[in-house]
Design an enzyme around this catalytic site. Structure first.
Site, PDB file in Angstrom:
ATOM      1  N   ASP A   5       0.845  -1.201   0.000  1.00  0.00           N
ATOM      2  CA  ASP A   5       0.000   0.000   0.000  1.00  0.00           C
ATOM      3  C   ASP A   5       0.878   1.248   0.000  1.00  0.00           C
ATOM      4  OD1 ASP A   5      -2.076  -1.763   0.357  1.00  0.00           O
ATOM      5  OD2 ASP A   5      -2.190  -1.434   2.524  1.00  0.00           O
TER       6      ASP A   5
HETATM    7  N1  URA Z   1      -1.051  -5.915   3.911  1.00  0.00           N
HETATM    8  C1  URA Z   1      -1.581  -4.674   3.861  1.00  0.00           C
HETATM    9  O1  URA Z   1      -2.639  -4.406   4.417  1.00  0.00           O
HETATM   10  N2  URA Z   1      -0.898  -3.737   3.178  1.00  0.00           N
HETATM   11  C2  URA Z   1       0.285  -3.969   2.582  1.00  0.00           C
HETATM   12  O2  URA Z   1       0.868  -3.058   2.000  1.00  0.00           O
HETATM   13  C3  URA Z   1       0.818  -5.268   2.646  1.00  0.00           C
HETATM   14  C4  URA Z   1       0.132  -6.234   3.316  1.00  0.00           C
END
Ligand code: URA
Length: 246
Positions: A104
């Site tokens: 993310d």
């Molecule tokens: N899980 C998440 O919620 N975000 C990420 O970036 C990676 C794993």
């Protein structure tokens, strides 16, 4: 497969276009023993290119470890946002690079950038059980109920049944710092798993892919090439032993 001499030198010696031009002008490059002029076609399987008398070793694919900072998107291109590919130094750039597995925008840590689709598939496919380890700061307290749900496999709010995951408390202050190990990588997975347990992720960092840890020397935004023996570690399906932890 053939490629232009300049491209071959750039990829093999990690030189910029201007550095290659200068090396050619200074008569430091040979192709099969003959002085190279530039523009020649090179067949990596047959031809020998030397720089300053030393043979260059060309690899078909490149594998980079990036320590992703916050605020950068895991995409190859984006009209508005800075992407992880914008952080790749010029000498490593080549067509076909992409981030293998997305983090993310606000998640930090280990992103593998490569042009090898087959390797990325082997690493990401849940069938291959390659572990992805994260450190997460969770709002409030860590509970045994949460650990049990993670270990059983959380059921997300949309009904998706996650594979069993591990969660371990690292430090409990006002909020809980935990380590989470997954064998799959669904969209927002950890944030959604935490939500399913009534918690919230405040900070998230990926620290390991398979048996390879994020290099502690890499500052946020920095990237380095992954060595061949490290690459094999990524595909390891067993959890690394504690003495292998940096
Ligand atoms: N899980 C998440 O919620 N975000 C990420 O970036 C990676 C794993």
């Amino acid at each position: 497969m053939e490629l232009r001499l300049e491209k071959y030198c750039g990829q093999a010696a990690k030189l910029s276009r201007s550095q290659i031009k200068a090396a050619l002008r200074q008569k430091r490059v040979t192709l099969n023993g003959q002085l190279a002029k530039g523009g020649e076609k090179v067949d990596p399987a047959q031809d020998v290119v030397c720089l300053d008398g030393k043979p260059l070793c060309w690899q078909q694919h490149i594998y980079l470890m990036l320590n992703k900072p916050k605020g950068v998107v895991s995409a190859t291109r984006d009209s508005r946002e800075k992407t992880v590919l914008d952080l790749v130094p010029q000498e490593y750039r080549r067509p076909g690079l992409f981030p293998a597995g997305r983090l993310d925008k606000e998640t930090t840590g280990f992103v593998l950038i490569t042009d090898d689709g087959e390797f990325a598939h082997r690493m990401l496919s849940p069938k291959h059980h390659v572990e992805k380890a994260y450190q997460a700061l969770l709002a409030g307290s860590f509970t045994t109920a949460m650990a049990e749900q993670f270990e059983k496999g959380c059921v997300l709010k949309d009904g998706y049944q996650c594979l069993p995951a591990r969660i371990k408390l690292l430090e409990q202050r006002e909020n809980a710092m935990v380590e989470i190990v997954l064998r799959e990588g669904k969209y927002h997975q950890i944030r959604r798993m935490a939500a399913a347990c009534g918690s919230r992720v405040l900070e998230l960092k990926r620290i390991r892919l398979g048996g390879l840890f994020l290099d502690p020397e890499l500052k946020p935004g920095e990237c380095r090439e992954i060595l061949h023996k490290e690459l094999l570690k990524i595909l390891t399906t067993s959890t690394p032993r504690p003495q292998e932890t940096p």
